[in-house]
Write an enzyme that holds these catalytic residues in place. Structure first.
Site, PDB file in Angstrom:
ATOM      1  CG  HIS A 100      -0.402   0.246   2.514  1.00 35.35           C
ATOM      2  ND1 HIS A 100      -0.135  -0.762   3.410  1.00 35.35           N
ATOM      3  CD2 HIS A 100      -0.019   1.384   3.141  1.00 35.35           C
ATOM      4  CE1 HIS A 100       0.361  -0.254   4.522  1.00 35.35           C
ATOM      5  NE2 HIS A 100       0.447   1.062   4.381  1.00 35.35           N
ATOM      6  CG  ASP A 124       0.157  -4.029   2.880  1.00 32.75           C
ATOM      7  OD1 ASP A 124       0.256  -3.423   1.798  1.00 32.75           O
ATOM      8  OD2 ASP A 124       0.194  -3.464   3.987  1.00 32.75           O
ATOM      9  CB  SER A 138       3.257   2.130   6.196  1.00 34.69           C
ATOM     10  OG  SER A 138       2.151   1.295   6.133  1.00 34.69           O
TER      11      SER A 138
END
Length: 467
Positions: free
Chosen positions: A110, A140, A213
């Site tokens: 992402h 992911d 992230s």
């Protein structure tokens, strides 16, 4: 004199106890010094006429300006930003880490999704454009490559060895602050999250914020054990629940992306649901456990192996299936074409089936109609009718009866509603109204029995109990 000695001893204990507690806590300084050079900042550029940006308060903005809340949040686009009708400047969206000295980098899917250009900023402030080798949305995980040599490489550990309560540490770029360090403990392992079928997440209380992230999660040996991916939040900020992709899963994905550019997963071809206490009783299980097969897909490995709707999968390849969410990751790890042993409960007896695992189809191929739900007659307080052909065609149902009216009784207590299609009752397929009435007449009292229904196209088992 003796009382003075006791007082002095008590005072020493009080004064020294903070020092003892401090000594028991880990010192992360050497770990951070060693690991920080291998952590990178990742930014992207998107060549779009208009780009939707997220608000800072845990809301996504829709096309008409409406606010759409989410609870499980990826956290790479949470700084306040605005729509722009021009080429965007690079944005600090996430983190990553180096896994080889020739430039391979792991991050989240992402973080780089929809990017036209990916930039990597190293610890020595160099900025290099990265090539996206491959990216896998289901886990992911994304694999990048930069052209550089003799890069600092992080040591990889085994996420399978993690224990609940163990200390872990994260390094990343929250809100663009490079190489920020936060620490905490492992709160749980193999945690299943909604819509994240193939990842048994590591849950921690490490403070994770926008920009973390894709960054690494370390154990006390300085080994990477996970990739920080999601948080649970009601406000948009950190609330003590963060989730990381196990490094064992991530490296398996990375090797496939490096070798072929895409990820291949095993596929069984069933729709499953949780087994609650009443269903466990109805299937003859000593406790709620396993994955209840609500539907066997057409032309699937499950169908070819003899798996049936109503079977409860208790173990897969020797590993117990306690929750239904345990099954998809176990199946996904098996290479297509390999065989696996599946232990099931069927009609109160344990059986073992050999299944040849297939290749997981893409999302479009999996988007097919689902299956059914059960109903009752007068003993259940139900009025049923033949299954309309339009519903049979629409939901691909071979047989069943539709619930037209629900009155007070066992059907209402089980949660049946008007429009449910009953396809199976107490292990028997429901073919006609007459046959359904006979099945209802034979139902035992004081014991739960399984019913399979289809509600708005989705299959579901419920537990039905006559008093």
């Amino acid at each position: 004199m003796r009382s003075i000695k006791i007082c002095l001893s008590v005072m020493l204990v009080v004064l020294l106890s903070p020092l003892v507690n401090a000594a028991a806590l880990p010192d992360f300084t050497r770990l951070v010094e060693k690991a920080s050079p291998g952590v990178v900042n990742i930014s992207t550029v998107q060549n779009r006429d208009e780009v939707e940006q997220a608000s800072p308060f845990g809301q996504f903005q829709g096309p008409n300006g409406e606010q759409i809340p989410e609870i499980f949040r990826h956290f790479f686009r949470e700084l306040p930003q605005f729509r722009e009708r021009r080429r965007e400047a690079p944005q600090s969206l996430g983190s990553g880490f180096i896994i080889s000295d020739d430039g391979y980098i792991l991050t989240n899917h992402h973080v780089i999704k929809d990017a036209d250009q990916v930039m990597v900023r190293l610890n020595d402030r160099r900025e290099l454009e990265a090539e996206v080798i491959g990216s896998d949305e289901r886990t992911d995980v994304a694999l990048l490559k930069i052209e550089a040599d003799d890069l600092p490489v992080l040591e990889l550990g085994r996420s399978a060895d993690l224990k609940v309560g163990e200390w872990v540490l994260a390094i990343g770029s929250p809100f663009g602050f490079d190489h920020s360090v936060t620490a905490g403990i492992v709160s749980a392992t193999e945690r299943a999250l909604a819509n994240e079928t193939y990842v048994p997440f590591i849950q921690t209380d490490v403070a994770i914020n926008p920009g973390n992230s894709g960054g690494p999660l370390f154990n006390l040996d300085g080994e990477v054990v996970g990739i920080n991916s999601q948080i649970y939040t009601r406000s948009g900020g950190f609330m003590g629940l963060s989730f990381a992709i196990p490094i064992d899963v991530a490296m398996n994905v990375a090797e496939q992306l490096k070798g072929r550019g895409f990820v291949e997963r095993g596929w069984l071809g069933v729709i499953i649901q949780e087994v609650n206490r009443d269903l466990a009783e109805s299937f003859g299980l000593p406790k709620p456990a396993g994955a209840l097969v609500a539907k066997v897909m057409a032309d699937s490995p499950a169908g070819a192996s003899g798996l049936r709707e109503g079977d409860v999968i208790l173990s897969f390849n020797g590993q117990d299936v306690e929750l239904s969410s345990d099954l998809p990751p176990l199946v996904g790890r098996i290479k297509p074409g390999e065989s696996a042993e599946v232990e099931i409960m069927r009609n109160g007896r344990r059986e073992t089936l050999d299944v040849t695992i297939g290749r997981l189809p893409d999302e479009d191929s999996l988007a097919e109609t689902h299956t059914q739900q059960p109903a009752d007659s007068n003993r259940l307080g139900l009025t049923v009718a033949p299954l309309p052909k339009e519903l049979s065609d629409k939901w691909n149902l071979r047989s069943g009866v539709i619930v037209e009216q629900v009155r007070e009784g066992a059907g209402a207590r089980a949660g049946l509603v008007r429009g449910d299609v009953i396809t199976m009752l107490n292990g028997q397929q429901v073919e006609t109204i007459e046959q359904f009435s006979r099945l209802v007449a034979d139902l035992p009292e004081g014991r739960s029995v399984p019913m399979r229904i289809v509600r708005r196209g989705s299959p579901l088992f419920i537990a039905l109990k006559l008093k």
